[in-house]
Design a protein around this motif. Structure first.
Motif, PDB file in Angstrom:
ATOM      1  N   ASP A 187      29.724  -3.312   8.066  1.00 37.21           N
ATOM      2  CA  ASP A 187      31.156  -3.203   7.772  1.00 37.21           C
ATOM      3  C   ASP A 187      31.808  -4.564   7.513  1.00 37.21           C
ATOM      4  OD1 ASP A 187      31.263  -4.169  10.375  1.00 37.21           O
ATOM      5  OD2 ASP A 187      32.459  -2.520  11.156  1.00 37.21           O
ATOM      6  N   ALA A 188      31.103  -5.656   7.734  1.00 39.77           N
ATOM      7  CA  ALA A 188      31.625  -6.985   7.427  1.00 39.77           C
ATOM      8  C   ALA A 188      31.338  -7.377   5.976  1.00 39.77           C
ATOM      9  CB  ALA A 188      31.018  -8.023   8.369  1.00 39.77           C
ATOM     10  N   ARG A 189      30.446  -6.637   5.336  1.00 37.48           N
ATOM     11  CA  ARG A 189      30.041  -6.966   3.970  1.00 37.48           C
ATOM     12  C   ARG A 189      31.125  -6.611   2.967  1.00 37.48           C
ATOM     13  NH1 ARG A 189      24.570  -7.657   3.168  1.00 37.48           N
ATOM     14  NH2 ARG A 189      24.658  -6.689   1.114  1.00 37.48           N
ATOM     15  N   LEU A 190      31.184  -7.370   1.883  1.00 39.40           N
ATOM     16  CA  LEU A 190      32.066  -7.037   0.774  1.00 39.40           C
ATOM     17  C   LEU A 190      31.517  -5.806   0.068  1.00 39.40           C
ATOM     18  CD1 LEU A 190      32.572 -10.608  -0.717  1.00 39.40           C
ATOM     19  CD2 LEU A 190      34.236  -9.280   0.602  1.00 39.40           C
ATOM     20  N   PRO A 191      32.374  -4.906  -0.378  1.00 41.32           N
ATOM     21  CA  PRO A 191      31.871  -3.726  -1.088  1.00 41.32           C
ATOM     22  C   PRO A 191      31.340  -4.104  -2.473  1.00 41.32           C
ATOM     23  CG  PRO A 191      34.277  -3.733  -1.053  1.00 41.32           C
ATOM     24  CD  PRO A 191      33.822  -4.894  -0.228  1.00 41.32           C
ATOM     25  N   GLY A 192      30.352  -3.375  -2.914  1.00 45.78           N
ATOM     26  CA  GLY A 192      29.779  -3.586  -4.236  1.00 45.78           C
ATOM     27  C   GLY A 192      28.288  -3.817  -4.145  1.00 45.78           C
ATOM     28  N   ASP A 193      27.619  -3.508  -5.262  1.00 44.83           N
ATOM     29  CA  ASP A 193      26.172  -3.685  -5.274  1.00 44.83           C
ATOM     30  C   ASP A 193      25.709  -4.502  -6.481  1.00 44.83           C
ATOM     31  OD1 ASP A 193      26.571  -1.837  -7.253  1.00 44.83           O
ATOM     32  OD2 ASP A 193      25.323  -0.281  -6.351  1.00 44.83           O
ATOM     33  N   ASP A 194      26.636  -5.241  -7.077  1.00 45.52           N
ATOM     34  CA  ASP A 194      26.262  -6.092  -8.196  1.00 45.52           C
ATOM     35  C   ASP A 194      25.624  -7.378  -7.656  1.00 45.52           C
ATOM     36  OD1 ASP A 194      28.641  -8.355  -8.334  1.00 45.52           O
ATOM     37  OD2 ASP A 194      29.308  -6.425  -7.504  1.00 45.52           O
ATOM     38  N   PRO A 195      24.906  -8.113  -8.496  1.00 46.28           N
ATOM     39  CA  PRO A 195      24.192  -9.314  -8.016  1.00 46.28           C
ATOM     40  C   PRO A 195      25.098 -10.369  -7.377  1.00 46.28           C
ATOM     41  CG  PRO A 195      23.361  -8.661 -10.162  1.00 46.28           C
ATOM     42  CD  PRO A 195      24.562  -7.794  -9.876  1.00 46.28           C
ATOM     43  N   LEU A 196      26.300 -10.593  -7.921  1.00 48.54           N
ATOM     44  CA  LEU A 196      27.183 -11.606  -7.352  1.00 48.54           C
ATOM     45  C   LEU A 196      27.649 -11.206  -5.956  1.00 48.54           C
ATOM     46  CD1 LEU A 196      28.730 -14.235  -7.530  1.00 48.54           C
ATOM     47  CD2 LEU A 196      30.577 -12.998  -8.711  1.00 48.54           C
ATOM     48  N   GLU A 237      26.141  -9.182  -3.882  1.00 48.63           N
ATOM     49  CA  GLU A 237      24.979  -9.265  -2.990  1.00 48.63           C
ATOM     50  C   GLU A 237      24.707 -10.712  -2.588  1.00 48.63           C
ATOM     51  OE1 GLU A 237      23.120  -6.950  -1.352  1.00 48.63           O
ATOM     52  OE2 GLU A 237      24.773  -5.692  -2.061  1.00 48.63           O
ATOM     53  N   ARG A 238      24.846 -11.637  -3.539  1.00 48.79           N
ATOM     54  CA  ARG A 238      24.619 -13.042  -3.218  1.00 48.79           C
ATOM     55  C   ARG A 238      25.664 -13.554  -2.231  1.00 48.79           C
ATOM     56  NH1 ARG A 238      23.264 -17.974  -7.338  1.00 48.79           N
ATOM     57  NH2 ARG A 238      22.764 -19.440  -5.676  1.00 48.79           N
ATOM     58  N   ILE A 239      26.915 -13.207  -2.447  1.00 49.31           N
ATOM     59  CA  ILE A 239      27.972 -13.619  -1.514  1.00 49.31           C
ATOM     60  C   ILE A 239      27.730 -13.014  -0.141  1.00 49.31           C
ATOM     61  CG2 ILE A 239      30.436 -13.383  -0.997  1.00 49.31           C
ATOM     62  CD1 ILE A 239      30.909 -13.659  -4.058  1.00 49.31           C
ATOM     63  N   ASN A 240      27.391 -11.728  -0.103  1.00 48.92           N
ATOM     64  CA  ASN A 240      27.102 -11.084   1.187  1.00 48.92           C
ATOM     65  C   ASN A 240      25.923 -11.743   1.886  1.00 48.92           C
ATOM     66  OD1 ASN A 240      29.157  -9.174   1.430  1.00 48.92           O
ATOM     67  ND2 ASN A 240      28.078  -7.724   0.104  1.00 48.92           N
TER      68      ASN A 240
END
Length: 168
Positions: free
Chosen positions: A138-147, A149-152
């Protein structure tokens, strides 16, 4: 745990500078001593230990002491013995720039690359980095794009890592 370890022929011993932790371990039936890790290792004979572990101590030590600790661990480990050192993971930007400094006794973050080099330099083989304790989903940013995922990965990835090496 003590009975299982004893059945396998192991006698665990804990070392800590925090007397409260020593007392807690003793209350659980463990052999725990109020002592620093380096002096405890220096008291042990060569090739006498199956495992040496240090959880969240490396980041508290001056580099010369950490260097000596790894050197002593290699000396006391029996052939095939294992060294495990766990420390906060500065690859996680929140750890490296913020939470690491919650403890004023921490000195400098230690990177997996530096710790791998240190163990390899001292002759350990099969050196591995194991990463643990990511932030909750739940701390992760939503989305599954490469950017995203890299930020997460940089912000919510493993908060700790262990360096593991085997004495040849």
């Amino acid at each position: 745990w003590l009975a299982l370890l004893a059945e396998e022929g192991f006698t665990p011993r804990g070392i800590d500078l925090n007397i409260a932790m020593v007392e807690h371990c003793r209350e659980q039936g463990f052999d725990a001593r109020h002592q620093d890790a380096l002096s405890a290792l220096r008291e042990l004979p060569d090739d006498s230990q199956a495992l040496v572990s240090g959880f969240h101590i490396a980041e508290h030590l001056p580099f010369d002491t950490l260097y000596a600790l790894v050197d002593e661990a290699r000396r006391v480990l029996a052939p095939g013995g294992v060294l495990i050192l766990e420390t906060p993971n500065p690859e996680n930007l929140l750890v490296g720039s913020h939470t690491f400094y919650h403890d004023p006794t921490h000195r400098n973050p230690l990177t997996p690359t530096a710790m791998t080099f240190l163990l390899t330099y001292h002759g350990f083989s099969e050196v591995q980095v194991r990463r643990f304790n990511p932030y909750p989903d739940d701390a992760r940013l939503p989305g599954d794009d490469p950017l995203t995922e890299r930020i997460n990965g940089h912000l919510c990835g493993p908060q700790d890592f262990a360096i593991v090496g085997r004495k040849v």
